[in-house]
Write an enzyme that holds these catalytic residues in place. Structure first.
Site, PDB file in Angstrom:
ATOM      1  N   CYS A 233     -49.220  71.410   9.343  1.00 56.79           N
ATOM      2  CA  CYS A 233     -47.805  71.658   9.548  1.00 56.79           C
ATOM      3  C   CYS A 233     -47.437  73.087   9.182  1.00 56.79           C
ATOM      4  O   CYS A 233     -48.278  73.900   8.806  1.00 56.79           O
ATOM      5  CB  CYS A 233     -46.981  70.695   8.682  1.00 56.79           C
TER       6      CYS A 233
ATOM      7  N   ILE B 166     -52.119  62.037  10.378  1.00 55.30           N
ATOM      8  CA  ILE B 166     -52.247  60.798   9.606  1.00 55.30           C
ATOM      9  C   ILE B 166     -50.863  60.177   9.458  1.00 55.30           C
ATOM     10  O   ILE B 166     -49.867  60.890   9.270  1.00 55.30           O
ATOM     11  CB  ILE B 166     -52.867  61.072   8.215  1.00 55.30           C
TER      12      ILE B 166
ATOM     13  N   GLY C 182     -50.962  70.484   5.022  1.00 49.83           N
ATOM     14  CA  GLY C 182     -52.346  70.270   4.620  1.00 49.83           C
ATOM     15  C   GLY C 182     -52.772  68.823   4.737  1.00 49.83           C
ATOM     16  O   GLY C 182     -52.146  68.008   5.407  1.00 49.83           O
TER      17      GLY C 182
END
Length: 650
Positions: A2, A54, A76
């Site tokens: 991001c 995720i 991250g």
């Protein structure tokens, strides 16, 4: 993966301009094309761009705790988040999502600033705790993910994943830092914690920054360093087995994703080892990507294809050509500050190729620094042995005078192999350990920078030399021997400042997440404690690693001469790119900034074009600096480009 941004009022609780926050966040849209999110409250604004990897359904940011007193924006991946989630549940924490971001929020509630010690992964995040009136910034141990911050002229603190986010705010000063200019032309990048702008800094790897309104901005606090604590092994074979077992685990935990996953495969030892481990852990064929060059001296594709065939990967290759010179202006915009590693071009292309098929790619970055893969390590340790022998016989001052004179008198022989370049050897022996290593990694040596810089810039530097970057780290180094010392210096400078910066910007330009198993901090800490002769043995770098990999990879790959991921820059700049080089470097942009002696710039161009000297690296550094001035500061008048008075770091 991001992008994060933020505005924090250092003076109180003024309202945050929503349009400014939106503009900063929008500047990082390439890092997170899937979603964006903003949060404002008195004195604080947070922004986030999301690349979903995720918990695709519920991982939106900014993310809050249950009573919304804690907010976070995070860039991250935390690879041990499921273990931490289970541990935190035992303390009574209740999770609303299955995201690693929420784990950080609960870890903060449980352990406070020490939460970073529990995180295994790559990260840069900003966390706001309203009850404590505290803004907490953190960056991962090795600097895989970037984080910039700086004070604006309106009394706010700005921060973001890239420098462009800060520059999107009109109150962010754009005054050049003269020390950063000196650093750039020595290293080819601006090492942490500086940026090219005096009022913007990088949070160093392994550091946090805790900020409260109404208080002076504190210095970052270090929470981790590469330990270099020696550990013994019963045998070389056992150490090799443990190395592979640790790498296998580092690869396995980085293969968790809810999106397509693949790997870069250069044909070198490190990326080949990662692909071999991935193939062993995957039920389906691994997607691999390589870049090809027309010049066989720079092309490694046949070695990559050998590994791809051995492990049955879905392999894809892209040819890089001379037209990639067109990337210069695009790269200047991507990096926001001068960046002279020409391998940024093929890195950009291989990320572009990978993103056509995957969202996450594993890389082999970090192996050279931890396992002594660079040739300069071999040369430095040889010189260091000679220096140690001479120290009892020749006082340092006499040695510097004798070999310094020989170095000046001996003709330069760029055409010769390094071991035959007596001038280079004499110059190295005349220096102390740190200065000698600095000389070996410099793009332009001290004498060249002195000739290149204008009298005005030299005056602004006030005697500062870029070697002080290495001296500062050397003074804090825990490394026990000469090899470990220079490995430590690279882990603190070259790795985060060049390699990881290059990969982050190139991958994020294509919304591609890159994960580096060899930079797992537990693995790096363990490798740092290996004996020096396990890393560099009889002139062979990565000795233990290569020996352990022999059942998995052919000797023709493991023991061939290292090529590196580079481009045929010298021939490009003498051939079809020659005119464009001259047009750019002799244009008004470089001449009018007042930083350089243009007669010396012309000398570099002429000497390189005639093939009398190889000045490709200095010329490329100038070319990227010119592109930075033209692309990043296009509206700046000459007075705005003038550097500020030099300020040393604390």
């Amino acid at each position: 993966m991001c992008g994060i941004v933020g505005i924090f009022d250092l003076q109180g609780q003024r309202d945050i301009d929503a349009l400014l926050l939106l503009r900063m966040n929008h500047s990082l849209r390439h890092r997170g094309p899937d979603e964006d999110g903003l949060h404002r409250e008195p004195g604080l604004g947070l922004g986030h761009r999301r690349l979903s990897v995720i918990d695709l359904a519920s991982g939106q940011q900014p993310l809050f705790n249950a009573d919304r007193s804690v907010a976070i924006v995070f860039n991250g991946e935390i690879y041990n988040y499921r273990l931490l989630m289970a541990e935190l549940r035992q303390f009574g924490h209740v999770f609303r999502t299955n995201s690693d971001t929420e784990v950080i929020v609960h870890a903060w509630e449980q352990w406070g600033e020490q939460c970073v010690q529990r995180l295994r992964g790559m990260f840069a995040f900003a966390l706001w705790d309203r009850r404590r009136h505290q803004l907490f910034l953190a960056r991962d141990r090795l600097g895989v993910k970037p984080l910039y911050y700086g004070q604006a002229s309106d009394g706010t603190l700005l921060f973001g994943s890239e420098l462009k986010a800060l520059l999107a705010h009109p109150a962010m000063p754009r005054t050049l830092d003269p020390l950063a200019v000196e650093d750039y032309f020595a290293y080819g990048y601006v090492p942490e914690p500086r940026s090219i702008f005096q009022h913007a800094l990088k949070l160093p790897p392994g550091h946090t920054l805790s900020i409260r309104a109404g208080q002076p901005l504190p210095a970052p606090r270090q929470y981790w360093d590469v330990p270099f604590t020696p550990h013994a092994h019963a045998s070389e074979a056992q150490a090799g087995d443990e190395l592979l077992a640790r790498l296998r685990e580092a690869v396995r935990i980085r293969m968790v994703a809810e999106v397509p996953l693949g790997a870069f495969l250069s044909g070198g030892v490190d990326s080949s080892a990662v692909v071999a481990m991935m193939a062993g852990a995957s039920a389906s064929a691994v997607n691999t990507c390589s870049i090809a060059f027309g010049d066989p001296a720079f092309d490694e594709t046949r070695h990559a294809e050998l590994v791809a065939r051995r492990y049955g990967t879905q392999h894809h290759t892209l040819q890089a050509g001379q037209d990639d010179f067109q990337l210069i202006d695009l790269l200047a915009n991507l990096y926001d500050e001068p960046f002279a590693d020409s391998s940024a071009m093929p890195t950009y292309r291989v990320c572009q190729l990978a993103r056509q098929r995957v969202t996450v790619a594993l890389s082999g970055d970090g192996g050279d620094e931890s396992l002594a893969g660079y040739r300069r390590y071999r040369l430095h340790t040889r010189e260091e042995k000679v220096r140690r022998v001479m120290d009892p016989l020749l006082p340092a001052s006499l040695r510097q005078s004798l070999f310094g004179t020989l170095g000046r008198l001996y003709p330069k022989a760029d055409w010769a192999p390094r071991f035959l370049r007596a001038k280079t050897t004499f110059e190295g022996l005349a220096r102390d350990t740190t200065d000698a290593y600095f000389h070996s990694v410099s793009i332009l040596g001290d004498a060249m920078r002195a000739r290149l810089f204008s009298s005005a810039l030299r005056h602004q530097l006030q005697g500062y030399r870029a070697v002080e970057v290495l001296r500062r780290h050397a003074a804090a180094s825990p490394a026990p021997d000469a090899l470990s010392q220079v490995q430590y210096l690279d882990l603190k400078t070259y790795l985060p400042g060049d390699i990881l910066t290059k990969v982050d910007r190139a991958s994020m330009a294509h919304a591609l997440e890159v994960r580096s198993p060899l930079l797992d901090h537990e693995l790096v800490a363990w490798m740092s404690g290996l004996p020096a002769h396990f890393k560099l043995h009889c002139g062979e770098g990565k000795y233990l690693f290569k020996k352990a990999l022999r059942p998995m990879l052919p000797d023709s790959l493991l023991y061939r001469q290292k090529m590196g991921f580079s481009v045929p820059l010298a021939s490009w700049l003498r051939g079809p790119l020659r005119q464009r080089l001259q047009d750019r470097l002799l244009s008004p942009t470089l001449a009018q900034c007042g930083l350089f002696e243009m007669d010396y710039v012309r000398h570099l161009i002429e000497q390189h074009a005639s093939s009398r000297r190889d000045y490709s690296a200095p010329l490329w550094s100038l070319l990227m600096f010119e592109a930075f001035l033209r692309q990043v500061l296009p509206a700046a008048a000459t007075p705005a480009i003038v550097v500020a008075p030099a300020m040393a770091l604390d």
